[in-house]
Scaffold this motif. Structure first.
Motif, PDB file in Angstrom:
ATOM      1  N   SER A 147       1.711 -34.843  27.314  1.00  0.00           N
ATOM      2  CA  SER A 147       2.448 -35.110  26.082  1.00  0.00           C
ATOM      3  C   SER A 147       1.741 -36.171  25.246  1.00  0.00           C
ATOM      4  CB  SER A 147       3.872 -35.556  26.421  1.00  0.00           C
ATOM      5  OG  SER A 147       4.573 -35.876  25.259  1.00  0.00           O
ATOM      6  N   PHE A 148       1.226 -37.211  25.913  1.00  0.00           N
ATOM      7  CA  PHE A 148       0.480 -38.257  25.192  1.00  0.00           C
ATOM      8  C   PHE A 148      -0.726 -37.641  24.480  1.00  0.00           C
ATOM      9  CE2 PHE A 148      -3.148 -41.164  25.173  1.00  0.00           C
ATOM     10  CZ  PHE A 148      -2.661 -42.149  24.325  1.00  0.00           C
ATOM     11  N   ILE A 149      -1.486 -36.831  25.206  1.00  0.00           N
ATOM     12  CA  ILE A 149      -2.674 -36.195  24.623  1.00  0.00           C
ATOM     13  C   ILE A 149      -2.284 -35.253  23.493  1.00  0.00           C
ATOM     14  CG2 ILE A 149      -4.558 -34.569  25.086  1.00  0.00           C
ATOM     15  CD1 ILE A 149      -4.666 -35.810  27.930  1.00  0.00           C
ATOM     16  N   GLN A 150      -1.241 -34.490  23.707  1.00  0.00           N
ATOM     17  CA  GLN A 150      -0.797 -33.509  22.720  1.00  0.00           C
ATOM     18  C   GLN A 150      -0.407 -34.172  21.399  1.00  0.00           C
ATOM     19  OE1 GLN A 150       2.446 -31.150  24.226  1.00  0.00           O
ATOM     20  NE2 GLN A 150       1.608 -29.301  23.283  1.00  0.00           N
ATOM     21  N   ASN A 151       0.037 -35.407  21.449  1.00  0.00           N
ATOM     22  CA  ASN A 151       0.470 -36.100  20.244  1.00  0.00           C
ATOM     23  C   ASN A 151      -0.636 -36.899  19.564  1.00  0.00           C
ATOM     24  OD1 ASN A 151       3.271 -35.348  20.046  1.00  0.00           O
ATOM     25  ND2 ASN A 151       3.549 -36.465  21.956  1.00  0.00           N
ATOM     26  N   LEU A 152      -1.843 -36.847  20.076  1.00  0.00           N
ATOM     27  CA  LEU A 152      -2.968 -37.530  19.430  1.00  0.00           C
ATOM     28  C   LEU A 152      -3.471 -36.679  18.271  1.00  0.00           C
ATOM     29  CD1 LEU A 152      -4.913 -38.746  22.583  1.00  0.00           C
ATOM     30  CD2 LEU A 152      -3.476 -40.122  21.058  1.00  0.00           C
ATOM     31  N   THR A 153      -3.599 -37.273  17.117  1.00  0.00           N
ATOM     32  CA  THR A 153      -4.039 -36.505  15.954  1.00  0.00           C
ATOM     33  C   THR A 153      -5.527 -36.207  15.970  1.00  0.00           C
ATOM     34  OG1 THR A 153      -4.307 -38.546  14.684  1.00  0.00           O
ATOM     35  CG2 THR A 153      -2.175 -37.410  14.519  1.00  0.00           C
ATOM     36  N   ASP A 154      -6.318 -37.002  16.699  1.00  0.00           N
ATOM     37  CA  ASP A 154      -7.768 -36.787  16.716  1.00  0.00           C
ATOM     38  C   ASP A 154      -8.249 -36.044  17.968  1.00  0.00           C
ATOM     39  OD1 ASP A 154      -7.171 -38.920  18.360  1.00  0.00           O
ATOM     40  OD2 ASP A 154      -8.851 -40.162  17.701  1.00  0.00           O
ATOM     41  N   TRP A 155      -7.338 -35.466  18.728  1.00  0.00           N
ATOM     42  CA  TRP A 155      -7.710 -34.690  19.920  1.00  0.00           C
ATOM     43  C   TRP A 155      -8.139 -33.306  19.452  1.00  0.00           C
ATOM     44  CZ3 TRP A 155      -8.066 -36.213  24.962  1.00  0.00           C
ATOM     45  CH2 TRP A 155      -8.269 -35.210  25.907  1.00  0.00           C
ATOM     46  N   GLU A 156      -9.407 -32.957  19.695  1.00  0.00           N
ATOM     47  CA  GLU A 156      -9.969 -31.715  19.158  1.00  0.00           C
ATOM     48  C   GLU A 156      -9.513 -30.472  19.905  1.00  0.00           C
ATOM     49  OE1 GLU A 156     -14.193 -32.075  18.797  1.00  0.00           O
ATOM     50  OE2 GLU A 156     -14.037 -34.027  17.815  1.00  0.00           O
ATOM     51  N   ASN A 157      -9.251 -30.581  21.202  1.00  0.00           N
ATOM     52  CA  ASN A 157      -8.867 -29.428  22.006  1.00  0.00           C
ATOM     53  C   ASN A 157      -7.490 -29.657  22.608  1.00  0.00           C
ATOM     54  OD1 ASN A 157     -11.466 -28.017  21.800  1.00  0.00           O
ATOM     55  ND2 ASN A 157     -12.226 -29.767  22.953  1.00  0.00           N
TER      56      ASN A 157
END
Length: 167
Positions: A147-157
């Protein structure tokens, strides 16, 4: 597995020397030309700042790297399995991310050591607090990290769908 993105982290094939920062210096020494990194577990963000400050003294301008971020610690045979501190881990991960630090979540996946090389009183299971349990089940730690990763705006994948746990 380097959980931080490679565009913001270090390459997996670089040489590095690891030490614990808790004593205020790298008691095991450093190697010229090798990146000095630190290991630590779930802690306060002030401690994380201190640990990376200690690492910076020996990294010659290299990136901040927590080679092993311990979500919990191993247990002795007679001790109950530790409880996951999901909010604390997510807070630490968010803090390291805000510092542009690289980190490896230890353990991401639980497993078993079928040998006796782990010491006289330490369990052979590496399932203590792992985001993915030893049997492959997804834990609350995994879903919180995802969930933390999913909510990052700069996560490319974006993360893939979560598989169902075993019946």
């Amino acid at each position: 597995m380097l959980f931080k993105f490679m565009s913001r982290g270090i390459c997996m094939n670089q040489l590095r020397a690891i030490d614990g920062p808790w004593d205020g210096d790298f008691t095991c020494g450093t190697v010229p030309g090798v990146l000095a990194t630190v290991d630590f577990g779930n802690t306060t963000n002030a401690n994380i700042d201190f640990y990376f400050k200690q690492q910076n003294k020996y990294s010659n301008g290299g990136p901040a790297v927590c080679t092993e971020y311990w979500v919990t610690w191993f247990t002795d045979w007679w001790v109950k399995k530790p409880v996951q501190n999901v909010p604390g881990v997510i807070d630490n991960i968010a803090h390291m991310y805000s510092l542009n630090a690289s980190f490896n979540i230890y353990m991401t996946h639980g497993g078993t050591n079928f040998d006796f090389m782990n010491g006289p009183d330490v369990t052979t299971s590496y399932d203590y607090g792992a985001a993915i349990a030893e049997n492959g089940d997804i834990t609350p730690m995994y879903t919180a990290i995802r969930s933390f990763i999913q909510n990052l705006t700069d996560w490319e994948n974006p993360p893939l769908d979560v598989p169902a746990n075993n019946p």
